[in-house]
Design an enzyme around this catalytic site. Structure first.
Site, PDB file in Angstrom:
ATOM      1  N   HIS A  95      42.353  43.030  47.993  1.00  0.00           N
ATOM      2  CA  HIS A  95      41.345  42.109  48.538  1.00  0.00           C
ATOM      3  C   HIS A  95      42.034  41.204  49.556  1.00  0.00           C
ATOM      4  O   HIS A  95      42.288  40.027  49.303  1.00  0.00           O
ATOM      5  CB  HIS A  95      40.721  41.279  47.413  1.00  0.00           C
ATOM      6  CG  HIS A  95      39.884  42.064  46.460  1.00  0.00           C
ATOM      7  ND1 HIS A  95      38.522  42.211  46.604  1.00  0.00           N
ATOM      8  CD2 HIS A  95      40.226  42.753  45.344  1.00  0.00           C
ATOM      9  CE1 HIS A  95      38.057  42.966  45.613  1.00  0.00           C
ATOM     10  NE2 HIS A  95      39.066  43.300  44.833  1.00  0.00           N
ATOM     11  N   GLU A 116      33.897  45.657  35.081  1.00  0.00           N
ATOM     12  CA  GLU A 116      35.091  44.818  35.088  1.00  0.00           C
ATOM     13  C   GLU A 116      34.960  43.727  34.031  1.00  0.00           C
ATOM     14  O   GLU A 116      34.769  42.559  34.324  1.00  0.00           O
ATOM     15  CB  GLU A 116      35.295  44.202  36.470  1.00  0.00           C
ATOM     16  CG  GLU A 116      36.622  43.495  36.619  1.00  0.00           C
ATOM     17  CD  GLU A 116      36.834  42.916  38.006  1.00  0.00           C
ATOM     18  OE1 GLU A 116      37.833  42.230  38.195  1.00  0.00           O
ATOM     19  OE2 GLU A 116      36.001  43.163  38.892  1.00  0.00           O
ATOM     20  N   ASP A 174      45.226  44.904  43.522  1.00  0.00           N
ATOM     21  CA  ASP A 174      44.030  44.097  43.364  1.00  0.00           C
ATOM     22  C   ASP A 174      44.229  42.749  44.057  1.00  0.00           C
ATOM     23  O   ASP A 174      44.774  42.669  45.145  1.00  0.00           O
ATOM     24  CB  ASP A 174      43.661  43.946  41.894  1.00  0.00           C
ATOM     25  CG  ASP A 174      42.170  43.660  41.677  1.00  0.00           C
ATOM     26  OD1 ASP A 174      41.395  43.763  42.642  1.00  0.00           O
ATOM     27  OD2 ASP A 174      41.787  43.340  40.537  1.00  0.00           O
TER      28      ASP A 174
END
Length: 451
Positions: free
Chosen positions: A84, A236, A333
């Site tokens: 991200h 998630e 991530d």
């Protein structure tokens, strides 16, 4: 080899007496020793920026330039398939107040609305890519917050970054927004068009409710109409009712979807009953779905309750997926943002932590593929993630000889080769971003000192 040792500077030379995970070689050379942990002893010929040959250790000619690895490991450059970059490094102005998933979401929403100008996003993305470059990463896929109107700001920045980094890091982008947006068909189409215009991958955060099947159909339809691959955030959390992976697989199978589908997280599968798990694995195995686990971020967020030690860690069923032949990757991530307050886009750290958290050892087998060859395949990158004769000599050289050495230290003395030459692997200083956080940069420390 350490950072003070002679480094390759000529166009033709051999790396001698190296250990390489056999699963990351195009093929194990004849006569090469493969040790019990799957490490092959090899010499690697480099010529004009490419791997010319991989031979058994001791095969390098005596009359050529050599760089003795002294048994240290040589890996292909890494591939980080779930990041991200647009959120990265906002922690100094957007801390997670309680470490929870909801706390992270709200902190990001507030920061995005207040601060995510194109220049702010560009600065932080470039900083992140320089981290990945210095650590030895060859390709990165980033999710991009695309809830309108942010998609109109961030996607042009992504496209500019992709062009600026071409030839150094292969950069791919994925749209990210809550699945309920598909209830607003015009908004969903606008995001899909933006993704297509910028050569990206279509994706969203999948949720299960009574409208989920219709929304999932629309997501697939929008991707099919534009010839886009799909990449979802899936389940998630540790909610028994979160069963989006099953819905995605059923939808893909029913529609005969021809593109690639990557599903990240899939944490809730760990708390489902065995019958549901087995049936889900069966369906996923019949589809073009690959799985990416994000062990460091999930460990940070999952099962967090104040004053209580976490019991469930949220890492998905990596061993079970792989046993069914379903491609599995692990990736970075989030990095220094409310979803994960740490990280440096270092795929060596990712593999080290994944090995410890998910027990990717005894045997190590082909698990090194999860940070190299497998995500390269997911991203459609030929000749990346393996040491292949004829491919660019994009390699990472380590002093660590055995996994017990490689995974016990941060390996700060690694040498990163790009096109056969050592790069300057100096990491960018976090202070470069201080002006983005001027109002809060020194406040926490001052408060601790009683100022």
């Amino acid at each position: 080899m350490d950072r003070n040792a002679p480094r390759p500077t000529s166009s033709r030379y051999w790396l001698t007496d190296a250990r390489t995970p056999a699963c990351l070689l195009e093929k194990v050379p004849a006569g090469a020793t493969v040790e019990p942990d799957g490490l092959a002893r090899v010499d690697i010929a480099i010529a004009d920026g490419c791997v010319q040959a991989v031979e058994k250790a001791g095969a390098a000619p005596s009359d050529t330039a050599t760089f003795d690895q002294d048994g240290g490991q040589v890996w292909p450059a890494y591939v980080d398939v779930h990041t991200h970059l647009d959120k990265g490094h906002i922690w100094p102005r957007a801390e997670n107040p309680d470490g929870s998933f909801m706390g992270a979401r709200l902190a990001v929403v507030d920061d995005r609305s207040a601060n995510w100008t194109p220049e702010d996003v560009r600065r932080r993305m470039d900083f992140s890519l320089r981290l990945a470059w210095a650590h030895g990463t060859r390709a990165v896929r980033t999710h991009i917050d695309s809830l309108p109107p942010q998609h109109g700001k961030s996607w042009p920045v992504f496209a500019a970054m992709r062009d600026a980094w071409a030839g150094r890091i292969e950069l791919q982008g994925v749209s990210l927004f809550p699945m309920p947006l598909f209830g607003e068909r015009d908004a969903a189409r606008a995001v899909a068009d933006t993704v297509a215009d910028h050569g990206g991958i279509f994706g969203a955060s999948a949720y299960i409710d009574e409208d989920a099947p219709a929304r999932m159909e629309l997501a697939f339809a929008l991707a099919e109409e534009r010839g886009l691959d799909l990449d979802f955030h899936v389940d998630e959390g540790l909610d028994l009712e979160a069963r989006s992976l099953r819905l995605i697989a059923e939808t893909a199978r029913r529609r005969g979807f021809k593109g690639r589908i990557n599903c990240g997280h899939c944490c809730s599968l760990t708390v489902q009953d065995e019958d549901f798990i087995e049936a889900t694995l069966d369906i996923v195995a019949e589809t073009p779905i690959s799985i990416v686990s994000l062990p460091m971020c999930n460990i940070y967020l999952q099962d967090r309750t104040p004053g209580r030690t976490p019991r469930r860690r949220g890492v998905t069923l990596l061993h079970e997926f792989r046993a069914r032949g379903i491609p599995v990757s692990v990736a970075s991530d989030n990095t220094r943002d409310p979803f994960y307050g740490y990280g440096d886009l270092d795929m060596h750290e990712v593999f080290t932590q994944a090995t410890r958290i998910a027990q990717l050892d005894r045997p190590y087998g082909d698990w090194p593929q999860a940070v190299a060859a497998t995500p390269a395949h997911v991203m459609g990158l030929a000749g990346v993630g393996r040491i292949v004769a004829g491919a660019p000599a994009d390699l990472v050289l380590y002093r660590g000889r055995f996994y017990s050495e490689l995974l016990s230290r941060p390996q700060h003395d690694r040498v990163v080769l790009r096109a056969g030459r050592a790069i300057d692997a100096t990491l960018p200083d976090y202070r470069e971003l201080d002006d983005l956080f001027e109002e809060r940069t020194h406040e926490p420390e001052a408060a601790r000192l009683g100022a």
